[in-house]
Design an enzyme around this catalytic site. Structure first.
Site, PDB file in Angstrom:
ATOM      1  N   GLU A 198      87.751  40.927  89.147  1.00  0.00           N
ATOM      2  CA  GLU A 198      88.804  40.359  90.074  1.00  0.00           C
ATOM      3  C   GLU A 198      90.544  40.960  90.817  1.00  0.00           C
ATOM      4  O   GLU A 198      91.046  41.580  91.879  1.00  0.00           O
ATOM      5  CB  GLU A 198      88.614  38.963  90.296  1.00  0.00           C
ATOM      6  CG  GLU A 198      87.721  38.143  90.073  1.00  0.00           C
ATOM      7  CD  GLU A 198      86.897  38.239  91.764  1.00  0.00           C
ATOM      8  OE1 GLU A 198      87.397  38.643  92.458  1.00  0.00           O
ATOM      9  OE2 GLU A 198      85.948  37.754  91.740  1.00  0.00           O
TER      10      GLU A 198
ATOM     11  N   GLY B 156      91.773  24.807  88.243  1.00  0.00           N
ATOM     12  CA  GLY B 156      92.205  24.459  87.628  1.00  0.00           C
ATOM     13  C   GLY B 156      91.598  25.241  85.614  1.00  0.00           C
ATOM     14  O   GLY B 156      91.149  26.458  86.067  1.00  0.00           O
TER      15      GLY B 156
ATOM     16  N   ARG C  34      88.564  38.313  80.879  1.00  0.00           N
ATOM     17  CA  ARG C  34      88.062  39.598  81.369  1.00  0.00           C
ATOM     18  C   ARG C  34      89.473  40.746  81.717  1.00  0.00           C
ATOM     19  O   ARG C  34      89.218  41.667  81.706  1.00  0.00           O
ATOM     20  CB  ARG C  34      87.365  39.726  82.324  1.00  0.00           C
ATOM     21  CG  ARG C  34      86.544  40.433  82.987  1.00  0.00           C
ATOM     22  CD  ARG C  34      85.095  40.103  84.208  1.00  0.00           C
ATOM     23  NE  ARG C  34      84.591  39.317  83.156  1.00  0.00           N
ATOM     24  CZ  ARG C  34      82.946  39.420  84.230  1.00  0.00           C
ATOM     25  NH1 ARG C  34      83.310  39.886  85.667  1.00  0.00           N
ATOM     26  NH2 ARG C  34      82.171  38.125  83.796  1.00  0.00           N
TER      27      ARG C  34
ATOM     28  N   LYS D  41      86.551  31.656  92.042  1.00  0.00           N
ATOM     29  CA  LYS D  41      87.868  31.386  92.809  1.00  0.00           C
ATOM     30  C   LYS D  41      87.739  33.267  93.049  1.00  0.00           C
ATOM     31  O   LYS D  41      86.940  34.532  92.480  1.00  0.00           O
ATOM     32  CB  LYS D  41      88.202  31.866  90.609  1.00  0.00           C
ATOM     33  CG  LYS D  41      88.638  30.203  90.671  1.00  0.00           C
ATOM     34  CD  LYS D  41      88.788  30.225  88.892  1.00  0.00           C
ATOM     35  CE  LYS D  41      88.831  28.697  88.597  1.00  0.00           C
ATOM     36  NZ  LYS D  41      89.552  29.055  87.500  1.00  0.00           N
TER      37      LYS D  41
ATOM     38  N   LYS E 112      96.318  34.494  90.012  1.00  0.00           N
ATOM     39  CA  LYS E 112      96.379  35.013  88.741  1.00  0.00           C
ATOM     40  C   LYS E 112      95.684  35.870  88.269  1.00  0.00           C
ATOM     41  O   LYS E 112      96.541  36.103  87.084  1.00  0.00           O
ATOM     42  CB  LYS E 112      96.060  33.364  88.198  1.00  0.00           C
ATOM     43  CG  LYS E 112      94.621  33.128  88.403  1.00  0.00           C
ATOM     44  CD  LYS E 112      94.132  32.309  86.641  1.00  0.00           C
ATOM     45  CE  LYS E 112      92.443  33.103  87.088  1.00  0.00           C
ATOM     46  NZ  LYS E 112      91.836  32.463  87.493  1.00  0.00           N
TER      47      LYS E 112
ATOM     48  N   THR F   8      94.261  32.198  81.747  1.00  0.00           N
ATOM     49  CA  THR F   8      93.609  33.809  81.769  1.00  0.00           C
ATOM     50  C   THR F   8      94.442  34.513  80.914  1.00  0.00           C
ATOM     51  O   THR F   8      93.853  35.435  80.606  1.00  0.00           O
ATOM     52  CB  THR F   8      93.892  33.293  83.133  1.00  0.00           C
ATOM     53  OG1 THR F   8      93.091  32.249  83.787  1.00  0.00           O
ATOM     54  CG2 THR F   8      92.841  34.145  83.946  1.00  0.00           C
TER      55      THR F   8
END
Lengths: 322, 322
Positions: free
Chosen positions: B267, B122, B241, B94, B177, B234
């Site tokens: 990220e 997902g 994170r 991801k 996301k 998330t």
């Protein structure tokens, strides 16, 4: 929510806000203490908000209705003769009538034909709104001018309102999400974790879309504030009543025992039953609602229901292969 | 996630599963203890899973790639000469490459042209998957047969896989996301409550759709498991994170100080920067990402950013009035 809306609207000095409370004693107490101690303890109702039990004294340019669905029909029947003017109505009512499956605006139209209606919906716990915490909602009406008016009346620094033309979808989403909240609660009760719960909410949203569109809603509404936004708050918040009921069911309690132990109304229970029967009649696939129904009303074991949900025929999610 | 996938696939007795671990010492330890103590303590790796550091010994019918985006290019460059066969690749990676903004499947195609790729995405915290907690994911590929194969390989009683033809959207959603998760964390750090956070996630989803579709994604993907499903996990999970970074920022810490204090990769920080600049160039409206960028990189006060987000021009959400 009625008090929260009064507080919101009163922040605009151009508004004259009247808070109607049907019980004379409570209205008097409210006016004296300037506090809704039962639902919003610690939140002061500012001076400019007039408080009255006299419905005839509420003649206004517009009305905000915050009567729970279960009392709406009786209330409107009683109030109709005295309804002061035919100003537009802003409904913050969430839920469908149990016996008729009617949306709040449909019930309002029965008793006050000719009144225009907008639904104000989205993630909006009243406690947070009343305490001035930020929120974004959607004002939906078939009449553009009314949706834009509601947007203008309510919008302020910490309260942002979007407009929508989909009254049907906005009202349906507000009711259907309670079934998904029961399912999410069951997932919590089974100790299933974040992955399972997010997937359940997502697939729940898919069937809200399928069911809602079959009743004339617009798909996009379910991906907006009144749809996914309200689904998230209702399924995630620890205080959600329908989620909490689901959690108890997931831990092994039975519906009858829970209902016998409290006077609380769990909208999701009855909406699940209505949606299940309606979808069955019309051949609409609602696998999450079906399992919720079987757990609540047929005593199905929640773990078996989860297994059945996970092991159905494998499906395609998106794209022209379907 | 690599170990979690090995565990999943090994539950099917028809699969021969090889877990490749590049460090010889770690591979030896893994093989001896049968436990990934660093990431999945307490989860036993069953006997049938072969563990090796010898890449040439991994010739297989298909490969699952679980290399973080930031190391992917170097890893593929090093591995390419020894790549055993041209079996299809399942990417559970991801994120987007920081410098090039490329998706994992695009980087894979650079080094292994001719390999077919599916993305499995997902809501899927590896810890939960490894511990056998239920999850539902989507297998996306431009080649229908591969998506269906991946669905068949992975699906089991507690792991349900849907297929999709939208590889671009699935990979973009997995990266975008993380920006919304930073925003949701900031919202938590500011103490804004459930209403605000759900609304932020919903409006974040709207701009993920807008941005993703401008890059060739299909809208529906963002309303599915790889989109809203992963957004929910998330943004809501305490362990996320990017959400955690946002929360610290919302409480007043500065990005530089946080980055200097840890070796963790966030990220969402770099994706926010890439999306912000890309959207600016192309004139795509991404108000949530813009405020995240300004808070992270221009030192904007989070409370001012929230206010600016709430008091923009009033908008329409859905319907032909736009």
């Amino acid at each position: 929510m009625g008090t929260a809306c009064a507080l919101l609207l009163a922040r605009n000095p151009e508004h004259r806000v009247i808070l109607w409370c049907p019980q004379v004693d409570r209205a008097r107490l409210l006016a004296a203490t300037r506090e809704n101690e039962r639902f919003l303890p610690g939140v002061k109702i500012p001076g400019p908000v007039e408080i009255t039990a006299d419905f005839k004294a509420t003649a206004a340019d517009a009305y905000v209705l915050a009567i729970p669905t279960v009392y709406l029909r009786d209330a409107l029947q009683r109030l109709r003769p005295a309804w002061p003017t035919r100003g537009p109505i802003v409904s913050v009512i969430k839920g469908l009538e149990r016996e008729t499956f009617k949306r709040p605006s449909e019930i309002i139209a029965e008793f006050l034909p000719g009144s225009t209606v907008a639904a104000l919906s989205g993630p909006s716990h009243a406690e947070e709104v009343a305490r001035g915490m930020p929120a974004s909602l959607v004002a939906a009406s078939e009449i553009r001018g009314l949706a834009v008016d509601v947007q203008r009346w309510f919008s302020q620094e910490r309260f942002r309102v979007y407009t929508s033309d989909d009254l049907i979808g906005t009202e349906l989403a507000a009711a259907l999400k309670n079934v998904i909240a029961v399912a999410a609660g069951i997932c919590d009760g089974l100790g299933f974790g974040d992955n399972a719960k997010s997937a359940l909410m997502t697939r729940g949203l898919v069937e809200m879309v399928r069911f809602g569109c079959s009743l004339g809603a617009t798909e996009k509404t379910f991906y907006g504030l009144a749809g996914v936004g309200d689904v998230i708050t209702t399924c995630v918040s620890r205080h959600g009543r329908n989620r909490e009921l689901g959690e108890r069911i997931g831990k092994g309690e039975k519906l009858d025992a829970i209902l016998a132990s409290t006077r609380k109304v769990f909208e999701g229970v009855w909406t699940a039953s209505s949606v299940y029967h309606f979808a069955l009649q019309r051949g609409i696939s609602v696998p999450v609602t079906t399992e919720v129904y079987r757990i609540l009303f047929e005593g199905k074991d929640p773990l078996t229901a989860a297994k059945d949900l996970m092991t159905r025929d494998l499906k395609h999610e998106s794209g022209p292969w379907e």
